[in-house]
Design a protein around this motif. Structure first.
Motif, short mmCIF file in Angstrom:
data_model
loop_
_atom_site.label_atom_id
_atom_site.label_comp_id
_atom_site.label_asym_id
_atom_site.label_seq_id
_atom_site.Cartn_x
_atom_site.Cartn_y
_atom_site.Cartn_z
N THR A 16 103.15 79.41 -44.11
CA THR A 16 102.18 80.11 -43.08
C THR A 16 102.56 81.66 -43.53
O THR A 16 103.39 82.00 -44.24
N GLN A 17 101.76 82.44 -43.12
CA GLN A 17 101.96 84.07 -43.13
C GLN A 17 103.22 84.50 -42.57
O GLN A 17 103.83 85.37 -43.14
N ALA A 18 103.76 83.53 -41.68
CA ALA A 18 105.04 83.95 -40.89
C ALA A 18 106.07 83.61 -41.69
O ALA A 18 107.37 83.84 -41.34
N GLY A 19 105.92 82.88 -42.78
CA GLY A 19 106.86 82.00 -43.48
C GLY A 19 107.36 80.71 -43.41
O GLY A 19 108.42 80.24 -43.94
N GLU A 20 106.79 80.11 -42.28
CA GLU A 20 107.05 78.95 -41.68
C GLU A 20 106.51 77.97 -42.98
O GLU A 20 105.57 77.93 -43.61
N ILE A 21 107.46 76.82 -43.29
CA ILE A 21 107.14 76.02 -44.74
C ILE A 21 107.39 74.54 -44.43
O ILE A 21 108.14 74.12 -43.53
N TRP A 22 106.24 73.94 -44.91
CA TRP A 22 106.46 72.17 -44.85
C TRP A 22 106.20 72.12 -46.40
O TRP A 22 105.51 72.32 -47.16
N ILE A 23 107.33 71.01 -46.87
CA ILE A 23 107.03 70.34 -48.01
C ILE A 23 107.21 68.90 -48.10
O ILE A 23 108.15 68.43 -47.46
N SER A 24 106.10 68.23 -48.93
CA SER A 24 106.18 66.71 -48.97
C SER A 24 107.25 66.35 -49.89
O SER A 24 107.54 67.04 -51.02
#
Length: 124
Positions: free
Chosen positions: A100-108
């Protein structure tokens, strides 16, 4: 991501979508694109020869919904046009990521599962 629009797509050794709210979705492993008539196509980001042109249909598409299966590490996106995009986890590599633009990250994660990092402000 619901209600956002695909503003930019890019190709390198992965396929990347940037949404109207600055969310970046990056696909580094094969995924399935289904058009509004139900025809599916397996896209391999490193070799987009045959399926690459189909991806242009996503440009300016409205995202109806996006969901992840945290246990399996899969991502599913549905578009207002009736099409969809699905990426399963890969046995050895990270198949996709969302930032996200806020830097939240999800990775498979390889083999299944989901890694998550909170927004950057929460990490400081």
């Amino acid at each position: 991501m619901a209600g956002q629009q695909v503003n930019r797509i890019s190709f390198d050794f992965a396929f990347t979508i940037l949404t109207s709210e600055g969310v970046e979705i990056r696909f580094a492993q094969p995924f399935t694109l289904v058009n509004s008539s139900g025809t599916s196509c397996l896209i391999e980001p490193e070799h987009i020869d045959g399926g690459g042109a189909r991806l242009f249909s996503l440009l300016r598409a409205d995202i109806e919904s996006a969901s992840v299966d945290a246990d399996k590490g899969s991502l599913m996106m549905h578009f207002a046009s009736g099409g969809s995009l699905e990426c399963q986890c890969h046995e050895y590599y990270e198949a996709w990521s969302v930032t996200t633009q806020a830097g939240e990250i999800w990775i498979s994660q390889p083999g299944g599962g989901l890694a998550h990092w909170p927004p950057q402000d929460a990490r400081n």
